[in-house]
Motif scaffolding. Structure first.
Motif, PDB file in Angstrom:
ATOM      1  N   LYS A 162     -21.276  36.385 -11.523  1.00  0.00           N
ATOM      2  CA  LYS A 162     -20.904  35.065 -11.015  1.00  0.00           C
ATOM      3  C   LYS A 162     -19.400  34.915 -10.832  1.00  0.00           C
ATOM      4  O   LYS A 162     -18.930  34.261  -9.905  1.00  0.00           O
ATOM      5  CB  LYS A 162     -21.427  33.979 -11.945  1.00  0.00           C
ATOM      6  CG  LYS A 162     -22.945  33.843 -11.944  1.00  0.00           C
ATOM      7  CD  LYS A 162     -23.416  32.732 -12.840  1.00  0.00           C
ATOM      8  CE  LYS A 162     -23.039  31.365 -12.317  1.00  0.00           C
ATOM      9  NZ  LYS A 162     -23.639  30.275 -13.133  1.00  0.00           N
ATOM     10  N   GLY A 163     -18.634  35.572 -11.725  1.00  0.00           N
ATOM     11  CA  GLY A 163     -17.184  35.463 -11.624  1.00  0.00           C
ATOM     12  C   GLY A 163     -16.569  36.223 -10.466  1.00  0.00           C
ATOM     13  O   GLY A 163     -15.367  36.089 -10.195  1.00  0.00           O
ATOM     14  N   LEU A 164     -17.366  37.036  -9.790  1.00  0.00           N
ATOM     15  CA  LEU A 164     -16.849  37.835  -8.667  1.00  0.00           C
ATOM     16  C   LEU A 164     -16.971  37.119  -7.325  1.00  0.00           C
ATOM     17  O   LEU A 164     -16.436  37.613  -6.324  1.00  0.00           O
ATOM     18  CB  LEU A 164     -17.622  39.154  -8.582  1.00  0.00           C
ATOM     19  CG  LEU A 164     -17.609  40.064  -9.800  1.00  0.00           C
ATOM     20  CD1 LEU A 164     -18.498  41.271  -9.556  1.00  0.00           C
ATOM     21  CD2 LEU A 164     -16.183  40.496 -10.125  1.00  0.00           C
ATOM     22  N   VAL A 165     -17.660  35.997  -7.307  1.00  0.00           N
ATOM     23  CA  VAL A 165     -17.938  35.340  -6.045  1.00  0.00           C
ATOM     24  C   VAL A 165     -16.645  34.834  -5.414  1.00  0.00           C
ATOM     25  O   VAL A 165     -15.900  34.063  -6.015  1.00  0.00           O
ATOM     26  CB  VAL A 165     -18.920  34.164  -6.237  1.00  0.00           C
ATOM     27  CG1 VAL A 165     -19.176  33.446  -4.909  1.00  0.00           C
ATOM     28  CG2 VAL A 165     -20.222  34.672  -6.823  1.00  0.00           C
ATOM     29  N   ALA A 166     -16.371  35.298  -4.190  1.00  0.00           N
ATOM     30  CA  ALA A 166     -15.161  34.899  -3.467  1.00  0.00           C
ATOM     31  C   ALA A 166     -15.307  33.466  -2.975  1.00  0.00           C
ATOM     32  O   ALA A 166     -16.370  33.069  -2.476  1.00  0.00           O
ATOM     33  CB  ALA A 166     -14.918  35.848  -2.309  1.00  0.00           C
ATOM     34  N   GLN A 167     -14.270  32.703  -3.139  1.00  0.00           N
ATOM     35  CA  GLN A 167     -14.285  31.310  -2.706  1.00  0.00           C
ATOM     36  C   GLN A 167     -13.896  31.179  -1.234  1.00  0.00           C
ATOM     37  O   GLN A 167     -13.199  31.982  -0.693  1.00  0.00           O
ATOM     38  CB  GLN A 167     -13.325  30.493  -3.592  1.00  0.00           C
ATOM     39  CG  GLN A 167     -13.645  30.590  -5.062  1.00  0.00           C
ATOM     40  CD  GLN A 167     -15.023  30.097  -5.412  1.00  0.00           C
ATOM     41  OE1 GLN A 167     -15.493  29.088  -4.854  1.00  0.00           O
ATOM     42  NE2 GLN A 167     -15.722  30.798  -6.307  1.00  0.00           N
TER      43      GLN A 167
END
Length: 359
Positions: free
Chosen positions: A354-359
């Motif tokens: 989840k922390g890798l998701v690019a904004q």
């Protein structure tokens, strides 16, 4: 951005990798995988509602301590110790322990903790899955494998695959030779196809299938539910292909592959090399996740999921959620435990991503 910089930033591809793993690497890598490097008995968190989990830590701690001064002078054999840390027992006593429990109760954590707690140099202890052990026999040959492992104090086998009769007989024969050489054994296993309705592994089936070795194993029941989902939020829903692709480009060391193409590629790489397939990856990004088409493909995916989980490599995916990978027929068939384990582990890795998701 220059063209050169753009090329450097492109994600890796599992489909472009065809690793070759020498036999000596297979031996050297028979240690707990990275996910279990730092686990110990005191980092295992028993479910307070499951007394068997607390008891398992106590019994296995005593078993590890009992493997201390293993070499008996003169005979070339090793002295054996009963479970619970009592005084040395006669050689007729249990020379191994079998962890009997469903997926997600922490059997691998406990098995790795036993490896770490056994007072012996790493070179005198071996840890691997059943598949990795059969791969070792394939790479070295049966006699050389016996010779290589006979000097060990402890052999831990995770996920002993009772659903493969040929390999079960092969490994049972191997273990018989190792017991004769004085090697202590510890194992976990999956469920036999004939036990489809049971929600836990079956110690009686394990002991029967390893034939004459059953007297050497002390079954240790571990009850509980899958800790990977105990008190945790539901797995994240899959992302869009655009989000996964953007995130792969933004994550150094990530791979990016189309799921159907990856499944095709796995058929061209021996499962013993799936660990090497993931070398140096920081994340696996997949697009177009869809149901697995057949059982052979599904079993290969299970091995890849195990290697990704062992190495703590997060998985970011677009397409169907992981609990829809396998058909109802597969989830009710002879390999159901493997498929549920894969779903459980991929779900945990999806949470990690989840922390890798690019904004």
């Amino acid at each position: 951005m220059t063209e050169a910089a753009s090329v450097e930033a492109a994600p890796l591809s599992l489909c472009s990798r065809e690793p070759h793993v020498p036999a000596d690497r297979l031996v050297a890598e028979m240690v707990p995988p990275p996910r279990f490097d730092s686990v110990r008995f005191d980092t295992y968190i028993p479910d307070p509602n499951q007394p068997s989990q607390i008891e398992a830590v106590k019994v296995l701690s005593g078993f590890a301590a009992g493997l201390g001064g293993a070499h008996a002078s003169g005979s070339g054999k090793r002295r054996w110790f009963s479970l619970g840390g009592r005084k040395p027992a006669a050689p007729a006593g249990p020379r191994g322990v079998y962890l009997d429990g469903g997926y997600g109760v922490g059997k691998t954590h406990l098995l790795a903790s036993l490896w770490h707690a056994t007072p012996a140099e790493p070179a005198l202890k071996a840890f691997g899955t059943f598949v990795e052990l059969t791969n070792l026999v394939g790479a070295l040959g049966f006699q050389e494998t016996v010779r290589t492992l006979s000097g060990h104090r402890l052999l831990c086998i995770d996920e002993f695959e009772l659903d493969d009769p040929g390999d079960t007989v092969l490994v049972s024969t191997l273990l018989g030779k190792l017991v004769d050489a004085g090697v202590a054994l510890a194992a976990t296993s999956n469920t036999l196809p004939g036990k489809l309705g049971e929600g836990r592994f079956a110690a009686a089936d394990f002991l029967r299938e390893i034939q004459g070795l059953s007297a050497h194993f002390h079954p240790l029941r571990i009850d509980g539910e899958d800790y990977r989902h105990r008190g945790l939020p539901a797995a994240p829903t899959p992302y869009s292909a655009e989000t996964v692709t953007k995130s792969a480009y933004a994550t150094p060391g990530a791979s990016l592959d189309d799921f159907p193409h990856l499944l095709d590629h796995l058929a061209r790489v021996h499962p013993s090399r799936y660990g090497a397939l993931t070398d140096d990856l920081t994340a696996v990004c997949l697009t177009d996740v869809q149901p697995v088409p057949d059982q052979s493909t599904a079993l290969r995916l299970v091995v890849l999921a195990d290697r990704l989980y062992d190495r703590e490599i997060p998985v970011l995916a677009a397409g169907l959620p992981f609990d829809r990978l396998f058909s109802d027929e597969m989830l009710n068939g002879g390999y159901k435990k493997k498929y549920f384990r894969a779903i459980s582990r991929l779900t945990a890795l999806a949470r990690d991503a989840k922390g890798l998701v690019a904004q």
